[in-house]
Design a protein around this motif. Sequence first.
Motif, short mmCIF file in Angstrom:
data_model
loop_
_atom_site.label_atom_id
_atom_site.label_comp_id
_atom_site.label_asym_id
_atom_site.label_seq_id
_atom_site.Cartn_x
_atom_site.Cartn_y
_atom_site.Cartn_z
N GLU A 183 -6.59 -5.49 4.13
CA GLU A 183 -6.21 -4.55 5.19
C GLU A 183 -6.13 -5.67 6.48
N LYS A 239 -8.28 -2.78 -0.23
CA LYS A 239 -8.26 -2.59 1.14
C LYS A 239 -9.02 -3.65 2.07
N LYS A 280 0.99 -1.12 -0.07
CA LYS A 280 0.03 -0.02 -0.04
C LYS A 280 0.86 1.21 0.05
#
Length: 201
Positions: free
Chosen positions: A100, A96, A24
């Motif tokens: 994540e 994400k 990221k």
Amino acid sequence: MNMPAEFSPFAFPKLDGSNYTSWKEDMKVVLMDRGCWSFIIEEDKPCPEQATEKEKVEYDWRKQRCYTTIYQGIERKFLPLIRHTTDGKEAWNILKSNFEPTSKARLAVLIDEFFEIKFNPEEDTIGIFCKLVDEKKTQVKEAGFEIPEHLIALQLIRRLPAEYDHLVQTLHRLKDEEFNHREVEKELVNEAGRIQLKRRI
């Protein structure tokens, strides 16, 4: 040095499911370099009506480049996650939500990794060691837990070689408000410089 499973057109490995946090950050820098990061962080705004034809073409090109850059930066097996869209921001948010690290199991692994970091003077400088601790602290925070400041400072000094013993004793005597990881990091870097100087003499 391990090569990434798939060739990446960038100077960092493609998203492989286990490296989301570092990927990221790396992808953010590439998107900034290509003038596309604003498409990720800003509300979706169309190109202004008064824009010239050239500006409209450039806007569309940058918007497409945002998506294609992300597309090229993930391993082939994950492409189906974002194939249905051509919008960079949507692709970013899909990745994400899929990668994540927010589960409790993932958090437990990250906390274990944080406390396992050890300074190896044969391989790392003290600055790199401090950066590794800082990066792992950030990963833990992104997974939903903030490691207390005292624990971060203690992790920096708890497994150092014997030549740092005098500094460690000094740091243990600091007042609570002074005992933070930035202060400890600064003292460690200074001490590493002194140790290197003594070795040269």
